[in-house]
Scaffold this active site. Structure first.
Site, PDB file in Angstrom:
ATOM      1  N   GLU A 128       0.835  -1.201  -0.011  1.00 15.15           N
ATOM      2  CA  GLU A 128       0.030   0.000  -0.058  1.00 15.15           C
ATOM      3  C   GLU A 128       1.073   1.195  -0.098  1.00 15.15           C
ATOM      4  O   GLU A 128       2.108   1.376   0.615  1.00 15.15           O
ATOM      5  CB  GLU A 128      -0.921  -0.035   1.247  1.00 15.15           C
ATOM      6  CG  GLU A 128      -1.990   1.303   1.021  1.00 15.15           C
ATOM      7  CD  GLU A 128      -3.048   1.189   2.324  1.00 15.15           C
ATOM      8  OE1 GLU A 128      -2.776   0.413   3.180  1.00 15.15           O
ATOM      9  OE2 GLU A 128      -3.718   2.067   2.353  1.00 15.15           O
ATOM     10  N   GLY A 268       3.452   2.378  10.936  1.00 14.00           N
ATOM     11  CA  GLY A 268       2.993   1.779  12.127  1.00 14.00           C
ATOM     12  C   GLY A 268       2.853   0.186  11.817  1.00 14.00           C
ATOM     13  O   GLY A 268       3.430  -0.470  12.508  1.00 14.00           O
ATOM     14  N   ALA A 269       2.069   0.020  10.862  1.00 15.04           N
ATOM     15  CA  ALA A 269       1.654  -1.469  10.452  1.00 15.04           C
ATOM     16  C   ALA A 269       0.851  -1.499   9.367  1.00 15.04           C
ATOM     17  O   ALA A 269       0.422  -0.491   8.654  1.00 15.04           O
ATOM     18  CB  ALA A 269       0.870  -2.122  11.706  1.00 15.04           C
ATOM     19  N   MET A 270       0.551  -2.708   8.848  1.00 16.13           N
ATOM     20  CA  MET A 270      -0.027  -2.813   7.339  1.00 16.13           C
ATOM     21  C   MET A 270      -0.919  -3.937   7.559  1.00 16.13           C
ATOM     22  O   MET A 270      -0.734  -5.092   8.019  1.00 16.13           O
ATOM     23  CB  MET A 270       1.011  -3.035   6.124  1.00 16.13           C
ATOM     24  CG  MET A 270       0.564  -3.099   4.945  1.00 16.13           C
ATOM     25  SD  MET A 270      -0.750  -1.528   4.532  1.00 16.13           S
ATOM     26  CE  MET A 270      -1.822  -2.649   3.395  1.00 16.13           C
ATOM     27  N   GLU A 271      -2.192  -3.657   7.064  1.00 12.95           N
ATOM     28  CA  GLU A 271      -3.508  -4.737   7.132  1.00 12.95           C
ATOM     29  C   GLU A 271      -3.434  -5.890   6.040  1.00 12.95           C
ATOM     30  O   GLU A 271      -4.589  -6.390   5.985  1.00 12.95           O
ATOM     31  CB  GLU A 271      -4.715  -3.933   7.350  1.00 12.95           C
ATOM     32  CG  GLU A 271      -5.040  -3.391   6.121  1.00 12.95           C
ATOM     33  CD  GLU A 271      -4.612  -1.798   5.916  1.00 12.95           C
ATOM     34  OE1 GLU A 271      -3.764  -1.519   6.531  1.00 12.95           O
ATOM     35  OE2 GLU A 271      -5.323  -1.281   5.009  1.00 12.95           O
ATOM     36  N   HIS A 304      -6.262  -1.676  15.249  1.00 14.25           N
ATOM     37  CA  HIS A 304      -6.656  -1.072  14.062  1.00 14.25           C
ATOM     38  C   HIS A 304      -6.512  -1.961  12.815  1.00 14.25           C
ATOM     39  O   HIS A 304      -7.482  -2.189  11.661  1.00 14.25           O
ATOM     40  CB  HIS A 304      -5.786   0.026  13.861  1.00 14.25           C
ATOM     41  CG  HIS A 304      -5.814   0.973  12.684  1.00 14.25           C
ATOM     42  ND1 HIS A 304      -6.609   2.109  12.540  1.00 14.25           N
ATOM     43  CD2 HIS A 304      -5.219   0.655  11.267  1.00 14.25           C
ATOM     44  CE1 HIS A 304      -6.384   2.533  11.455  1.00 14.25           C
ATOM     45  NE2 HIS A 304      -5.748   1.886  10.801  1.00 14.25           N
ATOM     46  N   GLU A 305      -5.232  -2.611  12.793  1.00 15.64           N
ATOM     47  CA  GLU A 305      -4.984  -3.464  11.406  1.00 15.64           C
ATOM     48  C   GLU A 305      -6.214  -4.627  11.550  1.00 15.64           C
ATOM     49  O   GLU A 305      -6.421  -5.145  10.421  1.00 15.64           O
ATOM     50  CB  GLU A 305      -3.668  -4.007  11.763  1.00 15.64           C
ATOM     51  CG  GLU A 305      -2.595  -3.029  11.676  1.00 15.64           C
ATOM     52  CD  GLU A 305      -2.490  -1.715  10.715  1.00 15.64           C
ATOM     53  OE1 GLU A 305      -2.975  -1.999   9.671  1.00 15.64           O
ATOM     54  OE2 GLU A 305      -2.058  -0.651  11.255  1.00 15.64           O
ATOM     55  N   HIS A 308      -9.411  -3.477   9.848  1.00 11.45           N
ATOM     56  CA  HIS A 308      -9.168  -3.420   8.711  1.00 11.45           C
ATOM     57  C   HIS A 308      -9.900  -4.641   7.720  1.00 11.45           C
ATOM     58  O   HIS A 308     -10.138  -4.424   6.709  1.00 11.45           O
ATOM     59  CB  HIS A 308      -7.911  -3.141   8.363  1.00 11.45           C
ATOM     60  CG  HIS A 308      -7.478  -1.554   8.232  1.00 11.45           C
ATOM     61  ND1 HIS A 308      -8.478  -0.870   7.423  1.00 11.45           N
ATOM     62  CD2 HIS A 308      -6.421  -0.901   8.477  1.00 11.45           C
ATOM     63  CE1 HIS A 308      -7.868   0.579   7.416  1.00 11.45           C
ATOM     64  NE2 HIS A 308      -6.573   0.282   7.985  1.00 11.45           N
ATOM     65  N   GLU A 327      -9.687   4.332   6.306  1.00 16.58           N
ATOM     66  CA  GLU A 327      -8.850   4.670   7.330  1.00 16.58           C
ATOM     67  C   GLU A 327      -9.494   5.547   8.493  1.00 16.58           C
ATOM     68  O   GLU A 327      -9.552   5.328   9.703  1.00 16.58           O
ATOM     69  CB  GLU A 327      -7.608   5.600   6.846  1.00 16.58           C
ATOM     70  CG  GLU A 327      -6.741   4.747   5.974  1.00 16.58           C
ATOM     71  CD  GLU A 327      -6.221   3.436   6.752  1.00 16.58           C
ATOM     72  OE1 GLU A 327      -6.457   3.516   7.930  1.00 16.58           O
ATOM     73  OE2 GLU A 327      -5.537   2.616   6.082  1.00 16.58           O
TER      74      GLU A 327
HETATM   75  N1  B3K Z   1      -2.961   1.123   5.549  1.00 18.65           N
HETATM   76  C1  B3K Z   1      -1.746   1.310   6.237  1.00 18.65           C
HETATM   77  C2  B3K Z   1      -0.766   2.394   5.846  1.00 18.65           C
HETATM   78  C3  B3K Z   1      -0.283   2.220   4.477  1.00 18.65           C
HETATM   79  C4  B3K Z   1       0.746   3.479   4.294  1.00 18.65           C
HETATM   80  C5  B3K Z   1       1.246   3.512   2.902  1.00 18.65           C
HETATM   81  N2  B3K Z   1       2.037   4.881   2.613  1.00 18.65           N
HETATM   82  C6  B3K Z   1      -1.648   1.338   7.679  1.00 18.65           C
HETATM   83  C7  B3K Z   1      -2.954   1.385   8.094  1.00 18.65           C
HETATM   84  O1  B3K Z   1      -3.434   2.446   7.963  1.00 18.65           O
HETATM   85  O2  B3K Z   1      -3.469   0.629   8.757  1.00 18.65           O
HETATM   86 ZN    ZN Z   2      -5.440   2.001   8.799  1.00 13.80          ZN
END
Ligand code: B3K
Ligand code: ZN
Length: 903
Positions: A128, A268-271, A304-305, A308, A327
């Site tokens: 992402e 922070g993290a990615m879903e 949060h993740e 998602h 988001e």
């Molecule tokens: N969806 C990702 C963020 C991605 C950022 C890309 N530059 C994390 C989050 O909002 O949970």
């Molecule tokens: Zn998010």
């Protein structure tokens, strides 16, 4: 074959959206993982989209070597496709297409941390928003959803663990010490949710039974040696799963859910579906290395993740302009989750206060600066620049307003309808609003302006009590300043929650003149809906002149202008039943003091009276006694949670104060705030000391709300006491440092020592480094606390830059020193000689070559340059211009700097 790298920066407009010409059904990928050259074979089955008239296949690709391209079994000749500007176009393709693509990437050279990269010898991906195109040529846009099968092959010794999305369907050995694993994701997904991880990792795993009785496997993967730091993330994951079932009826749809921690990560993290990849900062915790705040953040980010999975993955975004659809909604969900995990009213308020602090400190300035954009932006150059506090935090406030308007049950109905209509689809913010509206049977067309208009509305309040008629009129009016590209704003639909306090401080029952005759009057908070530029609301049967409590629980993301006397604010601070507004009253009182002190310092320095500053401050501190009294009452009120008292005793930050002055003078703000801290510290010395001792948390460490609240209160007391900079305070901090059994107390003591002239401060800093040398996340804290120290001048920062443990390549480390200084130490960053800006420009330019995304974040530190005194403005402008003139700027940095310099 051909290779393509360069992409020209262009502005993408929301209005130009067109549906994809081809839809993808399946994607089969084979990876031969090698850090120097990874070979990727991809087979894509596609068909023409009946909703499109075009026959052209458009694939995106960046920094790839294209080895092979076959369409329906036949190799394409260079004349049959076009490869330019990051796009591979195949004009007039047949209705059904199987594309076979072979690409080569160099993960070990990838310092952007987008696409496939190597961190500490292991492979990770980040796709992402547009990272998948660094793996293969693909219609890399969120409205193209497909089913993926992924075969991973690698050396078995070096990469014993091979993970991807979904379920593991096959694994085994290959010749030459290699092995393979095949993964299949049963759900359609956009390419930005693709992920793979390979390397030497270990996991904590647990079986977990869902409410339906189905059993799922939960895993938290980390590097060897970190297995003693995964329990909290695992607990947070289980709590998240249960919460989403209970609050929203949403079940985990996979049999296996994995979290993997990586030390090099842009955010922070990615879903990613079934395979969430996390910055170590939001996974690893034990009492030795993590603070209470870290524990809370981990819970929030894991939540949060996980959330998602429904809001983002099952229902995703049509295009990146809709980013807040997932988001904003998911931030709202994680905020509610964290609040529910604490449970008590005052615990919820503490969480709300934290969230509003972030909004005011970061989002309001964004809304007033050159990067201002609406929750659903109209254009962008680099989408990664739009993962902003506006999209996330203001977006969450917009979602929260539906709940304020419809109630929890109404909100839930809207969510249910949203999933009923859109599961498996890529949709728009408007679709979410439509589901909310339709489920609750209300017309909310004006509410759309929260999505289309940027800027923070201001709401002015005028009140009139008529003792004879027993009516109380509140006249609310709204304005919103112009933002770049949006000169005129139309009125917003603003829910304003209001309560009225009687002279004993009790809530009055509320009745509006518009209420039906028989309506019960038991309600003590009413949500007024301000939809016009100005509106009057009349309360009837109001027995006495009330004190209004307005915008309870911060019911809308606005600035509230209301004239209170100091006495009324002290009254609200003492009595308001709404804990948020109780806190707010104290903040208003303190802000009033701080702003008048700041003005006095500015006047005095303009007149050249620098020597007599102390006297100037003493003279200007007229209401500080009243403030001291009000704060004293809160400090000593043991019926209030410690966590709430800590919030109430914390003065507004320098950044927040800066936004409330006409021309920002960082040094004057800093001096005033320090001065007031000192005054309060003296005035409340005995009470602070008593609170310090009464809020110890002996025994084993626990991050629960009660214990962490006590530590917070105790440590804010310590911070006030150290302001006196006397031997007794030094001793207290040193004792705490030496005997702490957890990182919260140890770090608070070290910060106190660092901001004092305590004799042991250098030794403590050194010991801290030695004790935690092996813990990267703690060394980040060590850099950050020095970067934000009141005494940290540019020479100290430049010296830290040379420290062997410093590197620009690791985003956490870069943030810990550079970002902490540039945004967390305003008085020193804005040094009159411009040395801070020179440093900033050097670092933006250096980072641009390493990691454009991180560079562009840093580039935003000068967003508000036009709000400073002319002498500083000039220096900031030349630093901005120096960056603008640097060679090879990424589009990320170009966009940010270009907007900052634009008129
Ligand atoms: N969806 C990702 C963020 C991605 C950022 C890309 N530059 C994390 C989050 O909002 O949970
Ligand atoms: Zn998010």
């Amino acid at each position: 074959m051909r290779t393509d790298t360069s992409v020209t920066p262009t502005t993408i407009h929301r209005k130009d959206y067109t549906v994809p010409a081809f839809l993808v059904d399946t994607v089969d990928m084979g990876f031969d993982l090698d850090p120097a050259a990874t070979h990727i074979a991809t087979r894509i089955t596609m068909r023409r989209n009946p909703a499109s008239a075009s026959k052209e296949i458009v694939l995106f690709g960046e920094e790839l070597e294209l080895l092979q391209l076959r369409l329906n079994g036949k190799q394409l000749k260079p004349s049959q496709y076009k490869l330019e500007d990051g796009k591979l176009r195949i004009p007039s393709a047949p209705a059904k297409v199987v594309l076979e693509i072979e690409t080569l990437t160099k993960p070990e050279n990838n310092t952007s941390l987008m696409g496939l990269y190597v961190s500490n010898g292991n492979f990770f991906t980040q796709c992402e928003a547009e990272g998948f195109r660094k793996i293969t040529y693909f219609p890399d846009r969120p409205d193209v959803m497909a089913k993926y099968t992924v075969m991973l092959r690698a050396d078995k010794k070096k990469y014993p663990v091979l993970l991807s999305n979904g379920n593991l369907i096959e694994e085994g050995d290959l010749p030459n010490g290699r092995h393979y694993a095949k993964w299949e994701d049963p759900f359609k997904k956009p390419s930005y949710l693709f992920a793979l991880v390979a390397g030497q990792l270990v996991c904590q795993e647990e079986k977990y039974t869902l409410q339906s009785g189905r059993e799922v496997l939960l895993q938290v993967w980390v590097e060897e040696g970190n297995l003693d730091k995964t329990q909290h993330a695992m607990d947070s994951l289980k709590n998240s799963i249960r919460w989403d079932e209970e609050r929203f009826g949403l079940e985990l749809d996979l049999d296996r859910f994995m979290i993997v921690a990586v030390g090099d990560f842009n955010m922070g993290a990615m879903e990613n579906k079934g395979l969430n990849i996390f910055n170590t900062k939001y996974v690893l915790a034990n009492s030795r290395i993590a603070t209470d705040v870290d524990y809370a953040n981990i819970e929030a980010v894991v939540g949060h993740e996980y959330f998602h999975n429904w809001t983002g993955n099952r229902v995703t975004c049509r295009d990146w302009f809709q980013l807040s659809l997932k988001e904003g909604l998911t931030v709202f969900r994680d905020q509610e989750f964290s609040a529910d995990m604490v449970g008590t009213d005052s615990g919820r308020a503490v969480k709300r206060i934290d969230d509003v602090r972030v909004l005011r400190q970061a989002q309001f300035p964004e809304d007033a600066g050159p990067m201002a954009h609406s929750v659903r932006p109209d254009s962008y150059v680099e989408i990664n620049n739009f993962y902003t506090v506006t999209i996330y935090e203001k977006g969450a406030e917009v979602v929260r307003m539906y709940q304020t308007l419809f109630g929890r049950d109404g909100f839930r109905k809207g969510m249910d309808l949203y999933f009923e209509r859109h599961d498996g689809q890529a949709v728009e913010c408007d679709d979410f609003r439509a589901a909310m509206v339709d489920a609750n049977g209300r017309d909310l067309s004006q509410f759309e302006r929260w999505y289309s208009q940027a800027g923070t509305p201001r709401v002015q309040v005028q009140a009139k009590y008529d003792a004879a008629k027993k009516t109380y009129e509140l006249t609310l009016s709204q304005t919103c300043a112009p933002t770049p590209g949006q000169a005129k704003k139309l009125p917003f639909h603003i829910p304003v929650a209001v309560g009225l306090l009687d002279s004993a401080g009790k809530d009055m029952p509320l009745r509006l003149s518009t209420d039906a005759k028989g309506k019960a009057t038991a309600e003590t908070t009413r949500v007024l809906e301000l939809t016009k530029a100005q509106q009057t609301f009349r309360f009837v049967d109001v027995a006495e002149q009330p004190v209004p409590s307005i915008l309870r629980n911060f019911s809308a993301p606005v600035v509230l202008d209301v004239e209170y006397t100091d006495a009324e604010l002290a009254f609200l601070l003492a009595h308001d039943s709404d804990p948020f507004n109780r806190w707010e009253a104290g903040q208003r009182l303190a802000t009033r003091s701080l702003l008048s002190l700041t003005a006095a310092v500015q006047d005095a320095s303009q007149a050249g009276h620098v020597v007599a500053l102390e006297e100037v401050l003493n003279n200007a501190a007229s209401n500080s006694d009243a403030l001291g009294k009000a704060f004293g009452l809160i400090l000593n009120d043991t019926t209030l949670d410690a966590a709430f008292r800590e919030q109430a005793l914390t003065l507004p930050s320098e950044a927040l104060l800066a936004e409330q002055t006409e021309v920002i003078d960082p040094q004057a703000i800093h001096r005033s705030r320090q001065y007031l801290r000192g005054k309060l510290g003296q005035a409340l010395k005995d009470d602070l000391l008593a609170a310090y001792h009464a809020n110890q948390t002996p025994g084993a460490y626990s991050p629960d709300a009660d214990a962490s609240g006590k530590r917070a209160l105790k440590n804010v007391a310590l911070a006030y006491l150290i302001q006196a900079d006397d031997a007794a305070a030094h001793e207290l901090a040193q004792q705490q440092y030496d005997h702490a059994n957890n990182m919260t107390d140890r770090l608070a003591a070290l910060v106190a020592l660092t901001n004092s002239s305590a004799p042991g401060k250098a030794a403590a800093l050194e010991k801290f480094y030695k004790d935690f040398e092996q813990e990267a996340l703690v060394i980040d804290k060590w850099f950050a606390l020095q970067a934000t120290a009141y005494t940290a001048d540019i020479a100290a920062i430049r010296a830290l830059l040379e420290h062997p443990a410093f590197t620009l390549k690791n985003p956490n480390r870069a943030r810990s020193l550079i970002f902490s200084f540039c945004s967390g130490n305003p008085a020193n960053f804005h040094a009159a000689d411009g040395s801070g800006y020179e440093f900033w420009a050097d670092q933006v330019i250096a980072l641009n070559g390493v990691n454009p995304q991180v560079a562009a974040r840093l580039a935003r530190s000068l967003d508000r340059w036009r709000k400073y005194a002319p002498a500083l403005q000039e220096k900031m402008r030349s630093a901005l211009q120096r960056v603008a003139a640097a060679p090879n700027l990424s589009k990320d940095v170009l966009e940010v700097i270009g907007k900052a310099l634009a008129n």
